[in-house]
Design a protein around this motif. Structure first.
Motif, PDB file in Angstrom:
ATOM      1  N   HIS A   7       0.833  -1.210   0.000  1.00  0.00           N
ATOM      2  CA  HIS A   7       0.000   0.000   0.000  1.00  0.00           C
ATOM      3  C   HIS A   7       0.863   1.253   0.000  1.00  0.00           C
ATOM      4  O   HIS A   7       0.576   2.220  -0.727  1.00  0.00           O
ATOM      5  CB  HIS A   7      -0.921  -0.019   1.214  1.00  0.00           C
ATOM      6  CG  HIS A   7      -1.922   1.103   1.237  1.00  0.00           C
ATOM      7  ND1 HIS A   7      -1.675   2.306   1.854  1.00  0.00           N
ATOM      8  CD2 HIS A   7      -3.170   1.208   0.697  1.00  0.00           C
ATOM      9  CE1 HIS A   7      -2.719   3.099   1.705  1.00  0.00           C
ATOM     10  NE2 HIS A   7      -3.643   2.455   1.007  1.00  0.00           N
ATOM     11  N   ASP A  12      -3.810  -3.127  -5.740  1.00  0.00           N
ATOM     12  CA  ASP A  12      -4.351  -4.456  -6.048  1.00  0.00           C
ATOM     13  C   ASP A  12      -3.658  -5.525  -5.213  1.00  0.00           C
ATOM     14  O   ASP A  12      -4.306  -6.425  -4.661  1.00  0.00           O
ATOM     15  CB  ASP A  12      -4.170  -4.766  -7.538  1.00  0.00           C
ATOM     16  CG  ASP A  12      -5.142  -3.991  -8.413  1.00  0.00           C
ATOM     17  OD1 ASP A  12      -6.160  -3.524  -7.891  1.00  0.00           O
ATOM     18  OD2 ASP A  12      -4.880  -3.861  -9.627  1.00  0.00           O
ATOM     19  N   GLN A  65      -4.671  -5.209  -1.532  1.00  0.00           N
ATOM     20  CA  GLN A  65      -6.011  -5.747  -1.285  1.00  0.00           C
ATOM     21  C   GLN A  65      -5.999  -7.269  -1.302  1.00  0.00           C
ATOM     22  O   GLN A  65      -6.624  -7.915  -0.439  1.00  0.00           O
ATOM     23  CB  GLN A  65      -6.985  -5.231  -2.336  1.00  0.00           C
ATOM     24  CG  GLN A  65      -8.417  -5.734  -2.157  1.00  0.00           C
ATOM     25  CD  GLN A  65      -9.377  -5.104  -3.140  1.00  0.00           C
ATOM     26  OE1 GLN A  65      -9.276  -3.923  -3.460  1.00  0.00           O
ATOM     27  NE2 GLN A  65     -10.315  -5.897  -3.644  1.00  0.00           N
ATOM     28  N   GLU A  70      -7.088  -9.530   1.892  1.00  0.00           N
ATOM     29  CA  GLU A  70      -8.180 -10.497   1.784  1.00  0.00           C
ATOM     30  C   GLU A  70      -7.708 -11.897   2.171  1.00  0.00           C
ATOM     31  O   GLU A  70      -8.464 -12.670   2.787  1.00  0.00           O
ATOM     32  CB  GLU A  70      -8.744 -10.476   0.358  1.00  0.00           C
ATOM     33  CG  GLU A  70      -9.554  -9.217   0.075  1.00  0.00           C
ATOM     34  CD  GLU A  70     -10.012  -9.091  -1.360  1.00  0.00           C
ATOM     35  OE1 GLU A  70     -10.903  -8.268  -1.634  1.00  0.00           O
ATOM     36  OE2 GLU A  70      -9.453  -9.804  -2.225  1.00  0.00           O
ATOM     37  N   LEU A 130      -8.281  -3.499   5.458  1.00  0.00           N
ATOM     38  CA  LEU A 130      -9.013  -3.868   4.245  1.00  0.00           C
ATOM     39  C   LEU A 130     -10.249  -2.996   4.062  1.00  0.00           C
ATOM     40  O   LEU A 130     -10.537  -2.537   2.946  1.00  0.00           O
ATOM     41  CB  LEU A 130      -9.399  -5.348   4.319  1.00  0.00           C
ATOM     42  CG  LEU A 130     -10.166  -5.912   3.125  1.00  0.00           C
ATOM     43  CD1 LEU A 130      -9.363  -5.759   1.836  1.00  0.00           C
ATOM     44  CD2 LEU A 130     -10.518  -7.386   3.363  1.00  0.00           C
ATOM     45  N   LEU A 187      -9.160   0.297   2.871  1.00  0.00           N
ATOM     46  CA  LEU A 187      -8.715   0.226   1.483  1.00  0.00           C
ATOM     47  C   LEU A 187      -9.910   0.167   0.534  1.00  0.00           C
ATOM     48  O   LEU A 187      -9.899   0.793  -0.539  1.00  0.00           O
ATOM     49  CB  LEU A 187      -7.811  -0.995   1.283  1.00  0.00           C
ATOM     50  CG  LEU A 187      -7.203  -1.174  -0.105  1.00  0.00           C
ATOM     51  CD1 LEU A 187      -6.399   0.050  -0.521  1.00  0.00           C
ATOM     52  CD2 LEU A 187      -6.324  -2.421  -0.145  1.00  0.00           C
ATOM     53  N   TYR A 188     -10.944  -0.573   0.923  1.00  0.00           N
ATOM     54  CA  TYR A 188     -12.166  -0.584   0.105  1.00  0.00           C
ATOM     55  C   TYR A 188     -12.718   0.840  -0.034  1.00  0.00           C
ATOM     56  O   TYR A 188     -13.146   1.246  -1.129  1.00  0.00           O
ATOM     57  CB  TYR A 188     -13.217  -1.479   0.748  1.00  0.00           C
ATOM     58  CG  TYR A 188     -12.999  -2.963   0.576  1.00  0.00           C
ATOM     59  CD1 TYR A 188     -12.438  -3.494  -0.572  1.00  0.00           C
ATOM     60  CD2 TYR A 188     -13.382  -3.849   1.588  1.00  0.00           C
ATOM     61  CE1 TYR A 188     -12.257  -4.865  -0.712  1.00  0.00           C
ATOM     62  CE2 TYR A 188     -13.205  -5.222   1.449  1.00  0.00           C
ATOM     63  CZ  TYR A 188     -12.633  -5.721   0.298  1.00  0.00           C
ATOM     64  OH  TYR A 188     -12.456  -7.064   0.165  1.00  0.00           O
ATOM     65  N   ARG A 230     -10.696   2.867  -2.383  1.00  0.00           N
ATOM     66  CA  ARG A 230     -10.854   2.457  -3.778  1.00  0.00           C
ATOM     67  C   ARG A 230     -12.287   2.613  -4.280  1.00  0.00           C
ATOM     68  O   ARG A 230     -12.639   2.134  -5.358  1.00  0.00           O
ATOM     69  CB  ARG A 230     -10.394   1.007  -3.948  1.00  0.00           C
ATOM     70  CG  ARG A 230      -8.985   0.754  -3.437  1.00  0.00           C
ATOM     71  CD  ARG A 230      -8.440  -0.571  -3.901  1.00  0.00           C
ATOM     72  NE  ARG A 230      -7.997  -0.492  -5.273  1.00  0.00           N
ATOM     73  CZ  ARG A 230      -7.590  -1.547  -5.994  1.00  0.00           C
ATOM     74  NH1 ARG A 230      -7.608  -2.753  -5.445  1.00  0.00           N
ATOM     75  NH2 ARG A 230      -7.196  -1.400  -7.246  1.00  0.00           N
TER      76      ARG A 230
END
Length: 565
Positions: free
Chosen positions: A388, A394, A397, A401, A417, A420-421, A424
């Motif tokens: 990050h 990508d 993430q 996950e 996470l 980050l969602y 994004r």
């Protein structure tokens, strides 16, 4: 897939991973190229697949595996099965019998498998099955099984085996076996966080015999329970030192000089641990250095390399406490050269590389730790934060996950996470992730704060206010919660309450955002001079981005115009 039916017996009398190990081995035989990508977990679950391996109990590991490792093995094995199922041309049913009597490792893996979506694979789980022939292994066989289970990290099976062994022998009739089963049971219980029962077993041993070797070993193990394994409030460094002193006193009476040196150095590492924890890392370093010198002087070339590696790893930790990362790195390089299969060492070295700005080397070590672990959620999480930072969202993430899939309770990974969602532009995934985390940890302030932010952005200000208030109940120093609740209250028209929240945020953080937000709220109240003060102080923050600096200057200019009227 061959036409021969898949049917496997999972009864725990067959050992850890009974049934599922045979299933995985059969897939591995049919898909060898796929198996290569999962050989670490396959060799751990079905060790006969590793033709080069010796029995686990003969490997003399540097330290026992953590109990949570079986969850990581289950994740990797499930990935293997899912990948295989994706290649099937026709549906396959696999029957597992005696699942109600399965070892915990088998039950854990079956639970992960049943949670995976594999359309052409049907798992047919039967609580019962054909009767098993009765078996009555003797003490020798049970002791071998116990050693293997402990070395492989299968602690529930180890504990059952040790209890069966203790039921067959007494300290008066067979002290050697009785002590092996007793200390093996205590080791398994400590790994399973049942340290109080382990402590009682060592008390029982001291009452049952005056054999100096047993008393010495029990003293050291008792010390480690007080130093490491008992729940936080029950840990007692003073008692740990008392038992270490007893172990060292008895070690000094060992007739064989070679064994006396090894035992003494080994026990002294416990003292060094306590010194480091009590704020005396320099004293700990002297003890570790002295121990290394005496141990290497006593050992023949190539003898007990893992004991030497253990001390070098201990010294690396002490070097870190003394803020000497270069020395710690040198020790870790040596340790990895001597024991290249230990995932923990790569994770430790990755952290040093990362702190020194060597991102490529850190990523490589994190990758090796994940491969050898296998699937360490903490390594996935740490690699994700590094990715990050490098703008590779990508990859970040994907790693996060993975971490959450392996360990649903890894809150740091879940919070990262979710954020980050949001970053994004995926609010649905962010909200689902936050709610899933709160189902596991309902009072976690960071998750409450993040969910509050999501609900506020979706216009549900009442729920957002409640969530953010709950976050602050749990952590009154959480700046983001004060700032976000202020924004919610500002939107609801309660500007005075927003200013009050921002007063707390400004008091807690030197960042420019709380002052900018408070300045904006103060302007709404017509308190132009105070607003100008916030904008002026925020503008003095080093490293402001261009957009923030522009907005602050615009706010300050407006305050100056209003004051001039």
């Amino acid at each position: 897939m061959s036409a021969e039916p898949y049917r496997f017996d999972c009864h725990r009398d067959h050992g850890p991973y009974a049934g599922v190990a045979g299933f995985l081995a059969r897939i591995a035989a049919e898909r060898p190229k796929l198996a290569v990508r999962h050989e670490v977990e396959l060799h751990a679950i079905a060790p006969w697949l590793d033709r080069a391996a010796r029995p686990a109990a003969e490997e003399a590991p540097i330290r026992f595996h953590p109990a949570r490792r079986t969850a990581h093995l289950a994740y990797g094995a499930a990935e293997f099965v899912t990948a295989w199922a994706g290649t099937l041309r026709h549906p396959v049913t696999v029957r597992f019998d005696h699942t109600a009597d399965a070892d915990e490792t088998t039950a854990e893996l079956l639970a992960v498998l049943t949670g995976r979506a594999a359309p052409k694979l049907h798992l047919d789980l039967h609580a019962g099955g054909d009767p098993l022939p009765p078996a009555a292994p003797g003490p020798d066989d049970l002791r071998t099984t116990l050693g293997d289970s402990l070395a492989r990290g299968f602690y529930h099976h180890a504990a059952r085996t040790a209890r069966r062994g203790r039921a067959l022998v007494t300290p008066d009739g067979d002290l050697r076996h009785w002590w092996a089963f007793t200390t093996g049971l205590a080791t398994a219980l400590a790994a399973l966080e049942q340290s109080a029962e382990a402590l009682a077993l060592y008390d029982e041993a001291r009452a049952a015999t005056d054999d100096p070797k047993i008393i010495m070993s029990a003293a050291y193990s008792t010390a480690m329970l007080y130093a490491r394994h008992l729940p936080g409030a029950a840990q007692d460094p003073g008692r740990a030192r008392h038992w270490l002193d007893q172990a060292l006193t008895l070690a000094a009476t060992i007739d064989d000089e070679h064994q006396r040196t090894i035992s003494t150095v080994f026990y002294e590492q416990g003292v060094a641990l306590l010194d480091a924890r009590s704020g005396e890392p320099a004293r700990a370093l002297r003890m570790v250095d002295d121990g290394l010198a005496r141990l290497t002087g006593a050992l023949a070339a190539g003898e007990r390399p893992q004991d030497v590696a253990r001390l070098l790893h201990n010294r690396a930790q002490v070097h870190l406490a003394l803020r000497d990362p270069a020395a710690a790195l040198a020790d870790l390089d040596t340790v990895i050269a001597q024991d290249p299969g230990n995932c923990e060492y790569y994770a430790d070295r990755a952290a040093l590389h990362r702190a020194a700005g060597r991102a490529k080397a850190a990523l490589q070590d994190y990758g090796t730790a994940i491969r050898l672990g296998p699937h360490l959620p903490e390594a996935y999480y740490n690699r994700a934060t590094l990715e990050h930072e490098r703008g590779r969202l990508d990859r970040a993430q994907d790693d996060l996950e993975h971490a959450v899939a392996i360990d649903a309770a890894h809150l740091d990974a879940r919070i990262a996470l979710v954020n980050l969602y949001l970053e994004r532009g995926a609010p649905d995934a962010a909200e689902a992730g936050a709610r899933a985390g709160l189902a596991l940890s309902p009072a976690d302030p960071s998750l409450l704060c993040t969910l509050g932010l999501i609900r506020s952005e979706r216009g549900d200000h009442a729920e957002a206010d409640d969530l953010l208030s709950r976050a602050l109940d749990g952590d009154p120093d959480l700046v983001e919660a004060w700032t976000n609740r202020a924004a919610v209250r500002f939107e609801r028209g309660d500007v005075a309450a927003a200013v009050s929240d921002l007063d707390r945020a400004v008091a807690l953080s030197p960042a420019p955002e709380p002052r900018f937000n408070r300045g904006t709220a103060l302007m709404r109240l017509g308190r132009w001079a105070e607003a100008a003060g916030d904008f002026t102080r925020a503008l003095a923050t080093p490293g402001l981005d261009r957009a923030t600096r522009r907005d602050l200057r615009a706010g300050l200019a407006r305050c100056e115009r209003e004051q001039a009227v």
